[in-house]
Write a protein that holds these residues in place. Sequence first.
Motif, PDB file in Angstrom:
ATOM      1  N   SER A  53       0.833  -1.011  -0.040  1.00 47.54           N
ATOM      2  CA  SER A  53       0.036   0.004  -0.169  1.00 47.54           C
ATOM      3  C   SER A  53       0.907   1.403  -0.048  1.00 47.54           C
ATOM      4  CB  SER A  53      -0.763   0.042   1.318  1.00 47.54           C
ATOM      5  OG  SER A  53      -1.900  -0.873   0.922  1.00 47.54           O
ATOM      6  N   CYS A  54       1.941   1.206   0.683  1.00 47.51           N
ATOM      7  CA  CYS A  54       2.974   2.467   0.637  1.00 47.51           C
ATOM      8  C   CYS A  54       4.066   2.099  -0.181  1.00 47.51           C
ATOM      9  CB  CYS A  54       3.265   2.628   2.181  1.00 47.51           C
ATOM     10  SG  CYS A  54       3.934   4.138   2.245  1.00 47.51           S
ATOM     11  N   HIS A  55       4.429   3.221  -0.890  1.00 50.94           N
ATOM     12  CA  HIS A  55       5.813   3.070  -1.721  1.00 50.94           C
ATOM     13  C   HIS A  55       6.334   4.162  -1.346  1.00 50.94           C
ATOM     14  CE1 HIS A  55       8.604   3.628  -4.954  1.00 50.94           C
ATOM     15  NE2 HIS A  55       8.745   2.392  -5.050  1.00 50.94           N
ATOM     16  N   TRP A  56       7.782   3.950  -0.578  1.00 54.35           N
ATOM     17  CA  TRP A  56       8.486   4.986  -0.441  1.00 54.35           C
ATOM     18  C   TRP A  56       9.673   5.523  -1.252  1.00 54.35           C
ATOM     19  CZ3 TRP A  56       8.074   7.344   4.474  1.00 54.35           C
ATOM     20  CH2 TRP A  56       7.229   6.473   5.385  1.00 54.35           C
ATOM     21  N   MET A  57       9.814   6.777  -1.186  1.00 53.67           N
ATOM     22  CA  MET A  57      10.735   7.439  -2.119  1.00 53.67           C
ATOM     23  C   MET A  57      12.227   6.884  -2.382  1.00 53.67           C
ATOM     24  SD  MET A  57       9.977  11.522  -2.175  1.00 53.67           S
ATOM     25  CE  MET A  57       8.792  11.909  -0.740  1.00 53.67           C
ATOM     26  N   GLU A  58      12.723   6.528  -3.390  1.00 49.04           N
ATOM     27  CA  GLU A  58      14.074   6.036  -3.272  1.00 49.04           C
ATOM     28  C   GLU A  58      15.125   7.230  -3.526  1.00 49.04           C
ATOM     29  OE1 GLU A  58      14.158   2.575  -5.788  1.00 49.04           O
ATOM     30  OE2 GLU A  58      12.628   1.955  -4.848  1.00 49.04           O
ATOM     31  N   ASN A  59      15.293   8.218  -2.740  1.00 52.46           N
ATOM     32  CA  ASN A  59      15.978   9.368  -2.780  1.00 52.46           C
ATOM     33  C   ASN A  59      16.555   9.875  -1.526  1.00 52.46           C
ATOM     34  OD1 ASN A  59      16.798  11.982  -3.420  1.00 52.46           O
ATOM     35  ND2 ASN A  59      14.963  12.381  -4.540  1.00 52.46           N
ATOM     36  N   TYR A  60      17.780  10.084  -1.383  1.00 55.70           N
ATOM     37  CA  TYR A  60      18.515  10.257  -0.361  1.00 55.70           C
ATOM     38  C   TYR A  60      18.265  11.603   0.083  1.00 55.70           C
ATOM     39  CZ  TYR A  60      22.060  12.786  -2.987  1.00 55.70           C
ATOM     40  OH  TYR A  60      22.698  13.536  -3.779  1.00 55.70           O
ATOM     41  N   THR A  61      17.941  12.637  -0.597  1.00 52.02           N
ATOM     42  CA  THR A  61      17.678  13.905  -0.102  1.00 52.02           C
ATOM     43  C   THR A  61      16.212  14.248   0.354  1.00 52.02           C
ATOM     44  OG1 THR A  61      16.891  14.661  -2.544  1.00 52.02           O
ATOM     45  CG2 THR A  61      19.223  14.800  -1.774  1.00 52.02           C
ATOM     46  N   ALA A  62      15.072  13.323   0.191  1.00 56.54           N
ATOM     47  CA  ALA A  62      13.865  13.414   0.501  1.00 56.54           C
ATOM     48  C   ALA A  62      13.361  12.193   1.205  1.00 56.54           C
ATOM     49  CB  ALA A  62      12.937  13.795  -0.569  1.00 56.54           C
ATOM     50  N   TYR A  63      12.514  12.335   2.131  1.00 57.75           N
ATOM     51  CA  TYR A  63      11.782  11.355   2.925  1.00 57.75           C
ATOM     52  C   TYR A  63      10.393  11.257   2.991  1.00 57.75           C
ATOM     53  CZ  TYR A  63      11.324   8.009   6.701  1.00 57.75           C
ATOM     54  OH  TYR A  63      10.641   7.064   7.453  1.00 57.75           O
ATOM     55  N   GLY A  64       9.961  10.050   2.739  1.00 59.81           N
ATOM     56  CA  GLY A  64       8.334   9.905   2.714  1.00 59.81           C
ATOM     57  C   GLY A  64       7.963   9.158   1.678  1.00 59.81           C
ATOM     58  N   PRO A  65       6.595   8.954   1.509  1.00 61.56           N
ATOM     59  CA  PRO A  65       5.914   8.033   0.659  1.00 61.56           C
ATOM     60  C   PRO A  65       5.584   9.133  -0.629  1.00 61.56           C
ATOM     61  CG  PRO A  65       4.340   8.415   2.467  1.00 61.56           C
ATOM     62  CD  PRO A  65       5.523   9.282   2.664  1.00 61.56           C
ATOM     63  N   ASP A  66       5.819   8.104  -1.598  1.00 60.30           N
ATOM     64  CA  ASP A  66       5.396   8.696  -2.941  1.00 60.30           C
ATOM     65  C   ASP A  66       4.037   8.298  -3.553  1.00 60.30           C
ATOM     66  OD1 ASP A  66       6.311   6.569  -3.994  1.00 60.30           O
ATOM     67  OD2 ASP A  66       7.693   7.378  -5.486  1.00 60.30           O
ATOM     68  N   GLN A  67       3.696   7.154  -2.869  1.00 55.51           N
ATOM     69  CA  GLN A  67       2.204   6.384  -3.358  1.00 55.51           C
ATOM     70  C   GLN A  67       1.876   6.001  -1.879  1.00 55.51           C
ATOM     71  OE1 GLN A  67       2.455   3.542  -6.218  1.00 55.51           O
ATOM     72  NE2 GLN A  67       3.509   4.961  -7.729  1.00 55.51           N
ATOM     73  N   LEU A  68       0.502   6.182  -1.782  1.00 53.30           N
ATOM     74  CA  LEU A  68      -0.063   5.542  -0.550  1.00 53.30           C
ATOM     75  C   LEU A  68      -1.504   5.120  -0.815  1.00 53.30           C
ATOM     76  CD1 LEU A  68      -0.045   4.859   2.405  1.00 53.30           C
ATOM     77  CD2 LEU A  68      -0.649   7.282   2.977  1.00 53.30           C
ATOM     78  N   TRP A  69      -1.704   3.834  -1.065  1.00 51.00           N
ATOM     79  CA  TRP A  69      -3.196   3.378  -1.379  1.00 51.00           C
ATOM     80  C   TRP A  69      -4.030   3.119  -0.060  1.00 51.00           C
ATOM     81  CZ3 TRP A  69      -4.225   3.287  -6.493  1.00 51.00           C
ATOM     82  CH2 TRP A  69      -3.428   3.589  -7.583  1.00 51.00           C
ATOM     83  N   MET A  70      -4.994   3.793  -0.314  1.00 52.49           N
ATOM     84  CA  MET A  70      -5.953   3.760   1.033  1.00 52.49           C
ATOM     85  C   MET A  70      -7.472   4.100   0.719  1.00 52.49           C
ATOM     86  SD  MET A  70      -3.945   6.079   3.830  1.00 52.49           S
ATOM     87  CE  MET A  70      -4.667   5.506   5.266  1.00 52.49           C
ATOM     88  N   THR A  71      -8.114   3.582   1.745  1.00 47.61           N
ATOM     89  CA  THR A  71      -9.715   3.873   1.520  1.00 47.61           C
ATOM     90  C   THR A  71     -10.123   4.564   2.795  1.00 47.61           C
ATOM     91  OG1 THR A  71     -10.395   1.729   2.694  1.00 47.61           O
ATOM     92  CG2 THR A  71     -10.175   1.568   0.080  1.00 47.61           C
ATOM     93  N   PHE A  72     -11.159   5.216   2.527  1.00 46.68           N
ATOM     94  CA  PHE A  72     -11.815   6.006   3.749  1.00 46.68           C
ATOM     95  C   PHE A  72     -13.449   6.368   3.661  1.00 46.68           C
ATOM     96  CE2 PHE A  72      -9.625   8.971   0.683  1.00 46.68           C
ATOM     97  CZ  PHE A  72     -10.487   9.613   0.416  1.00 46.68           C
ATOM     98  N   SER A  73     -13.632   6.774   4.613  1.00 46.62           N
ATOM     99  CA  SER A  73     -15.071   7.172   4.639  1.00 46.62           C
ATOM    100  C   SER A  73     -15.207   8.617   5.016  1.00 46.62           C
ATOM    101  CB  SER A  73     -16.247   6.214   5.146  1.00 46.62           C
ATOM    102  OG  SER A  73     -16.098   6.112   6.457  1.00 46.62           O
ATOM    103  N   VAL A  74     -16.211   9.318   4.660  1.00 47.29           N
ATOM    104  CA  VAL A  74     -16.717  10.574   5.275  1.00 47.29           C
ATOM    105  C   VAL A  74     -17.417  10.618   6.500  1.00 47.29           C
ATOM    106  CG1 VAL A  74     -17.669  12.932   4.669  1.00 47.29           C
ATOM    107  CG2 VAL A  74     -16.746  11.759   2.762  1.00 47.29           C
ATOM    108  N   ARG A  75     -17.128  11.319   7.468  1.00 49.99           N
ATOM    109  CA  ARG A  75     -17.627  11.397   8.838  1.00 49.99           C
ATOM    110  C   ARG A  75     -18.871  11.964   8.721  1.00 49.99           C
ATOM    111  NH1 ARG A  75     -14.203  10.627  13.391  1.00 49.99           N
ATOM    112  NH2 ARG A  75     -11.893  10.899  12.943  1.00 49.99           N
ATOM    113  N   PRO A  76     -19.646  11.412   9.374  1.00 48.77           N
ATOM    114  CA  PRO A  76     -21.367  12.002   9.270  1.00 48.77           C
ATOM    115  C   PRO A  76     -21.162  13.372   9.968  1.00 48.77           C
ATOM    116  CG  PRO A  76     -20.957  10.213  10.641  1.00 48.77           C
ATOM    117  CD  PRO A  76     -19.744   9.958  10.041  1.00 48.77           C
ATOM    118  N   HIS A  77     -22.052  14.403   9.714  1.00 45.81           N
ATOM    119  CA  HIS A  77     -21.929  15.563  10.097  1.00 45.81           C
ATOM    120  C   HIS A  77     -22.698  15.731  11.565  1.00 45.81           C
ATOM    121  CE1 HIS A  77     -21.368  16.459   5.958  1.00 45.81           C
ATOM    122  NE2 HIS A  77     -21.143  17.527   6.377  1.00 45.81           N
TER     123      HIS A  77
END
Length: 77
Positions: A53-77
Amino acid sequence: MSIDRKTGISHLSFGAGIHTCIGNQLARAELRLAFQTLVRRLEKFAMTRGDDSCHWMENYTAYGPDQLWMTFSVRPH
């Protein structure tokens, strides 16, 4: 003569030292507010592709995911 940079299109940085971007704190504050708003409005976050689900950057100057596959739902008001 032209100065070209092969990685110029994919490069993202706030710089460092005397080359620090003067807008970096504004950009960080905007991102923080955006994520806080998303977390307040959405719920039931789940990764959809297991360990892939998560693909991390392969870069020594930046850190973090470049892809993140997720689902979610909207909170009821």
